[in-house]
Design a protein around this motif. Structure first.
Motif, short mmCIF file in Angstrom:
data_model
loop_
_atom_site.label_atom_id
_atom_site.label_comp_id
_atom_site.label_asym_id
_atom_site.label_seq_id
_atom_site.Cartn_x
_atom_site.Cartn_y
_atom_site.Cartn_z
N VAL A 83 0.85 -1.20 0.00
CA VAL A 83 0.00 0.00 0.00
C VAL A 83 0.88 1.25 0.00
N ILE A 84 0.60 2.17 -0.91
CA ILE A 84 1.36 3.41 -1.01
C ILE A 84 0.42 4.60 -0.79
N LYS A 85 1.00 5.72 -0.39
CA LYS A 85 0.18 6.92 -0.18
C LYS A 85 -0.08 7.59 -1.53
N ARG A 88 2.73 -5.54 -6.16
CA ARG A 88 1.59 -4.71 -6.56
C ARG A 88 1.57 -3.49 -5.67
N TYR A 89 1.41 -2.34 -6.31
CA TYR A 89 1.30 -1.12 -5.52
C TYR A 89 -0.16 -0.71 -5.47
N ILE A 90 -0.70 -0.63 -4.27
CA ILE A 90 -2.12 -0.29 -4.10
C ILE A 90 -2.19 1.07 -3.42
N LYS A 91 -2.63 2.06 -4.17
CA LYS A 91 -2.73 3.40 -3.59
C LYS A 91 -3.87 3.40 -2.57
N GLU A 92 -3.63 4.06 -1.42
CA GLU A 92 -4.67 4.08 -0.39
C GLU A 92 -5.99 4.53 -1.02
N MET A 93 -7.07 3.89 -0.64
CA MET A 93 -8.38 4.19 -1.21
C MET A 93 -9.30 4.73 -0.12
N ASP A 94 -10.37 5.39 -0.52
CA ASP A 94 -11.35 5.88 0.45
C ASP A 94 -12.74 5.58 -0.10
N LEU A 95 -13.42 4.63 0.54
CA LEU A 95 -14.73 4.19 0.03
C LEU A 95 -15.75 5.31 0.05
N GLU A 96 -15.73 6.07 1.15
CA GLU A 96 -16.76 7.10 1.32
C GLU A 96 -16.55 8.26 0.34
N LYS A 97 -15.28 8.53 0.06
CA LYS A 97 -14.99 9.65 -0.86
C LYS A 97 -14.92 9.18 -2.31
N GLY A 98 -14.96 7.85 -2.48
CA GLY A 98 -14.89 7.35 -3.85
C GLY A 98 -13.51 7.54 -4.46
N GLU A 99 -12.49 7.53 -3.61
CA GLU A 99 -11.12 7.69 -4.10
C GLU A 99 -10.49 6.32 -4.32
N PHE A 100 -10.17 6.03 -5.58
CA PHE A 100 -9.47 4.77 -5.86
C PHE A 100 -8.72 4.91 -7.17
N GLY A 145 0.54 -2.95 -11.40
CA GLY A 145 1.02 -4.32 -11.45
C GLY A 145 -0.12 -5.32 -11.38
N GLY A 146 -1.37 -4.80 -11.29
CA GLY A 146 -2.55 -5.68 -11.24
C GLY A 146 -3.65 -5.09 -12.10
N THR A 147 -4.88 -5.58 -11.92
CA THR A 147 -6.01 -5.08 -12.73
C THR A 147 -7.09 -4.45 -11.85
N GLY A 148 -6.93 -4.56 -10.53
CA GLY A 148 -7.93 -3.98 -9.64
C GLY A 148 -8.07 -2.49 -9.89
N GLY A 149 -9.31 -2.00 -9.80
CA GLY A 149 -9.55 -0.57 -9.95
C GLY A 149 -9.70 -0.12 -11.39
N ASP A 150 -9.53 -1.02 -12.35
CA ASP A 150 -9.70 -0.67 -13.77
C ASP A 150 -11.12 -1.04 -14.20
N CYS A 151 -12.04 -0.09 -14.02
CA CYS A 151 -13.46 -0.36 -14.23
C CYS A 151 -13.78 -0.86 -15.64
N LEU A 189 -16.97 -2.67 -5.64
CA LEU A 189 -16.45 -2.24 -4.34
C LEU A 189 -16.91 -0.82 -4.01
N PHE A 190 -16.90 0.05 -5.05
CA PHE A 190 -17.26 1.46 -4.83
C PHE A 190 -18.72 1.69 -5.19
N SER A 191 -19.57 0.92 -4.55
CA SER A 191 -21.03 1.05 -4.74
C SER A 191 -21.72 0.47 -3.51
N ASP A 192 -22.92 0.95 -3.22
CA ASP A 192 -23.68 0.40 -2.09
C ASP A 192 -24.55 -0.78 -2.51
N LEU A 193 -24.53 -1.10 -3.80
CA LEU A 193 -25.36 -2.20 -4.30
C LEU A 193 -24.90 -3.53 -3.69
#
Ligand code: SF4
Length: 266
Positions: free
Chosen positions: A159-161, A184-196, A201-207, A225-229
């Protein structure tokens, strides 16, 4: 199976518990966590029936997550039950590695293919501070045990800042190069702010190419992940909950006001 944006959905992430032995500052809020009641947590046969239904609909990649999956009682039995499902081509687990030296051999024997291990720094004091008390030597021991057990390729989630040139990320990168590990570098995310952002090095976060569904520990199928559904497998049944999730999968993530990383499994 394809969603309405013609994305092939073949990946199910299964959170087997919302509990964890660590308290990472960017995952478990300081003010404490709301832990699910035991009866809310899916039992093994419920989890397996969802996995079977998903594989029956074209899922061929399954990842076990948490909280920390290795603290779920009898986890090796669950790994075997899911591992016995025909049609799984890629079977992985994401773990903080603290108990991996104890379980690696049995995980491989139970059918697990590989592991992702969280490691954001090589500095023992910083690791202790980041995880609220974790012992980094256990992670190093876990990595060696995973290698010995053949749970490869071993991927390190760092996890990176902001970027992978941060001193800790540079140190972890070198460690991975020296030990034949993939990072894999995973930038810190924020669910409530929708920051991702897209996992480097991976495919996560590529909508645009998102291929995943998530099963939470309390039985919700989440299309994003970034939805209340979310769709309740205990109410709808596994098949219908999966169909509803795919049918309602958003084109891209937005915000999530209801879930937390530790109870969705990242
Ligand atoms: S935000 Fe949602 S759609 Fe985008 S990659 Fe993540 S899970 Fe997929």
């Amino acid at each position: 199976m394809f969603d309405k944006y013609n994305r092939k959905i073949n990946y199910l992430r299964i959170s087997v518990t919302d509990r964890c032995n660590l308290r990472c500052v960017y995952c478990m809020p300081e003010e404490g966590v709301t832990i699910l009641d035991h009866k809310e947590i899916l039992n093994f046969s419920e989890i397996v029936s969802v996995a079977k239904a998903a594989v029956g609909k074209g899922v061929d990649k399954i990842r076990l997550t948490g909280g920390e999956p290795l603290i779920r009682n009898s986890i090796i039995d669950l790994v075997k039950m899911i591992g016995d499902i025909k049609g799984i081509k890629d079977y992985a687990m994401t773990t903080n590695g603290i108990f991996l030296d104890k379980f690696a051999h049995d995980l491989a024997k139970a059918g697990l293919h590989r592991v992702n291990i969280s490691l954001d720094t090589l500095n023992p004091e910083k690791y202790k501070q980041l995880t609220s008390g974790g012992n980094i030597q256990k992670v190093f021991d876990g990595i060696q045990a995973a290698k010995k057990a053949g749970l490869e390729p071993i991927k390190i989630n760092c996890v990176i800042k902001d970027n992978n040139q941060e001193p800790d990320a540079v140190a972890v990168t070198k460690y991975c190069e020296d030990n034949n590990l993939q990072i894999r570098y995973i930038k810190e995310m924020d669910l409530e702010k929708g920051e991702f952002s897209i996992v480097q090095g991976g495919t996560g976060g590529d909508c645009a190419i998102c291929n995943r569904l998530r099963l939470t520990a309390n039985g919700m199928i989440k299309p994003c992940l970034f939805s209340d559904l979310e769709f309740n497998v205990r109410k709808l049944g596994a098949e219908k909950a999966i169909d509803e999730a795919i049918g309602n999968k958003p084109l891209s993530g937005h915000v999530n006001h209801t879930g937390k990383f530790y109870n969705i499994g990242g």
